[in-house]
Design an enzyme around this catalytic site. Structure first.
Site, PDB file in Angstrom:
ATOM      1  CD  GLU A   1       8.456  66.152  30.428  1.00 19.97           C
ATOM      2  OE1 GLU A   1       7.611  67.013  30.693  1.00 19.97           O
ATOM      3  OE2 GLU A   1       8.215  64.934  30.455  1.00 19.97           O
TER       4      GLU A   1
ATOM      5  CB  CYS B   1       7.934  74.291  33.071  1.00 17.44           C
ATOM      6  SG  CYS B   1       7.942  73.027  34.342  1.00 17.44           S
TER       7      CYS B   1
ATOM      8  CE  LYS C   1      23.657  72.048  26.715  1.00 19.03           C
ATOM      9  NZ  LYS C   1      23.972  73.190  27.603  1.00 19.03           N
TER      10      LYS C   1
ATOM     11  CD  GLU D   1       7.556  79.100  29.335  1.00 22.24           C
ATOM     12  OE1 GLU D   1       8.271  78.958  28.336  1.00 22.24           O
ATOM     13  OE2 GLU D   1       7.473  78.255  30.239  1.00 22.24           O
TER      14      GLU D   1
END
Ligand code: NAD
Length: 491
Positions: free
Chosen positions: A250, A284, A175, A383
């Site tokens: 992850e 990330c 996806k 973040e």
């Protein structure tokens, strides 16, 4: 305008209800492509195709060496098409073309690495504690893998999943992110060219709800390989209560970079720039909490400000651009608000903190440096996923370690020091899945990648990742010359 279709069971399809999403070029803010989005019918169709390909037909009959050869061919084609793949990724996501092209070319190495491992997955003969028994294990494919990726490095994050999944003999429904699905449909063309049998690799896109949910909770999905944010990961884990799929996660990060007084200044500044402004900070592993020892603090900050002022911001397709746009308008608004909050919470703006002049069309934001007096500041805690650097200072090694570990995340960390013993001590004390010493942002198919804490328990890359796509089957064989005894007759 480009119009992309889904790739299911070796065919290019629209959704039965004709649903499509519009993809915006972040450099211009304009729609440049549309993509068919998968609803329930398409998710079911893709999973059924993957299930069929898993159970019978050319893929199921292929031996591991042949699978390895197919993966190698896929790697060759990805490398040959790296320029095109990179360019499409840039148009869709705003990432710099010089990064996306280089990344697409390097992604081939992931397919080569797992191609080589395909026929090295072995079981064992067990020294069993029963007489007249021969017992061995073998590693069999898990089944249909749902690979769900975020927008920010799709070619790369797809390879870290498809490489081991296919090498181990599974089939996949991938996806693509609804925010920038185009590169994955270009990748599907390469899958077709490589000659994978229909159903082995299916590529769809859609929003988390319903497409992502339907896929990851599908009863015929046995393995979910997810990369994305922690909030989405919570949905993924809940979805897996429906199918008990093996899940790998992850997730995000808020990685620290520690700079000690004895560090090489030039090298440390380069590491900090790479960790914060590389990929426009939309990485990330962004090293967005920078802890600098007091003796070297001013020198590093001055250099960072000087370097930030030299960064070329602009068209991500241009070769001299160093920082491009954010992927979405929402992301731009998010980081703009966070920087304002940080200043209100006591941070001093050393550089940036605004949209650059003359680039109003796209989602651009100036690389930003905040001097933060304490850790209770929004840009230090959350973040950012943008070019926002929060600098803090420390006196002692112990203090640096404590501050660095003071985060819900634990993906990566950087340590800049000339002292090898300190580098070892500090890396041992850091609760981070990856520690880079006197370097930053290096990755390889050979080196495991993943985090601690809210950065997720998954590990991708490296040899062990392939075992995460297999199940152990144990086979017991009686070697007795006698038939099996009646269990109800005591001897
Ligand atoms: P996201 O979590 O919003 O989306 C990731 C994917 O999950 C998308 O394909 C999305 O459609 C899908 N999704 C959303 N809701 C879902 C649901 N309910 N069920 C199933 N699927 C669903 O992430 P994003 O904003 O695209 O990407 C940024 C995040 O990804 C950041 O947190 C970043 O740190 C993280 N990331 C992690 C790594 C890593 O390897 N650790 C690498 C890259 C990015």
């Amino acid at each position: 305008m480009k119009h992309y279709q889904m790739y299911i069971d070796g065919e290019w399809l629209d959704a039965v209800d004709g649903a499509r999403l519009e993809s915006i070029n972040p450099a211009s803010g304009e729609v440049w492509a549309t993509a068919a989005i998968a609803g329930e019918a398409e998710v079911n169709r893709a999973v059924a195709a993957a299930n069929r390909a898993l159970k019978s037909g050319p893929w199921a009959e292929m031996n591991a060496t042949q699978r390895g050869k197919m993966l190698r061919r896929l790697g060759d084609l990805v490398a040959e098409n790296a320029h095109l793949l990179g360019e499409i990724e840039t148009l869709d996501s705003g990432k710099l073309a010089r990064e996306t092209r280089a990344q697409s070319a390097y992604v081939a190495e992931y397919y080569y690495y797992y191609a080589g491992l395909a026929d090295k997955i072995q079981g064992a003969t067990l020294p069993i504690d029963k007489p007249d028994m021969h017992v061995f294990t073998r590693r069999v494919p898990i089944g249909v893998v749902a690979a769900v990726v975020p927008w920010n490095a799709q070619m790369f994050l797809t390879a870290t999943k498809l490489g081991p999944a296919l090498a181990a003999g599974n089939t996949v429904v991938l996806k693509a992110s609804e925010m920038a699905p185009a590169p994955m449909f270009e990748f599907a063309r390469i899958v077709e060219l490589a000659g994978f049998p229909p159903g082995v690799i299916n590529v769809i896109t859609g929003f988390g709800e319903p497409c992502g949910r339907l896929l990851t909770s599908h009863r015929d999905v046995a393995r979910v390989a997810f990369t994305g944010g922690p909030e989405t990961a919570r949905h993924i884990v809940r979805n897996s209560a429906e199918n008990f799929a093996v899940v790998s996660l992850e997730l995000g990060g808020k990685s620290p970079i520690l700079v000690f007084d004895d560090a090489d200044v030039e090298g440390a500044v380069n590491g900090i720039i790479a960790g914060n402004f590389g990929a426009t900070g939309q990485s990330c592993v962004a090293g967005s909490r920078v802890f600098i020892q007091s003796g070297i603090r001013q020198q590093i900050l001055d250099k960072l400000v000087e370097r930030a002022g030299q960064i070329c911001i602009g068209d991500p397709l241009a070769d001299d651009t160093q920082v491009g746009p954010l992927c979405t308008r929402e992301q731009l608004d998010h980081i703009s608000a966070a920087v304002k909050d940080a200043v209100q919470e006591g941070a001093t703006l050393l550089f940036g903190g605004k949209r650059p002049d003359g680039l109003d069309g796209g989602w651009y934001y100036t690389p930003t440096i905040l001097d933060c007096p304490h850790q209770d500041i929004r840009t230090v805690r959350e973040e950012m996923f943008g070019p926002i650097l929060s600098a803090l200072s420390f006196e002692s090694e112990d203090e640096a370690i404590e501050m660095a570990n003071n985060s819900d995340f634990g993906l990566a960390a950087g340590v800049f020091t000339a002292n090898v013993a300190r580098a070892l001590r500090v890396s041992d004390a850091l609760r981070s899945g990856i520690v880079w010493v006197n370097t930053y942002r290096a990755v390889s198919p050979i080196a495991p990648f993943g985090g601690f804490k809210n950065s997720g328990p998954g590990r991708e890359s490296g040899i062990d990742a392939i075992y995460d796509y297999t199940r152990t089957q144990t086979v017991w064989i009686s070697t007795s010359a006698e038939p099996m005894a009646n269990p109800f007759v005591m001897r």
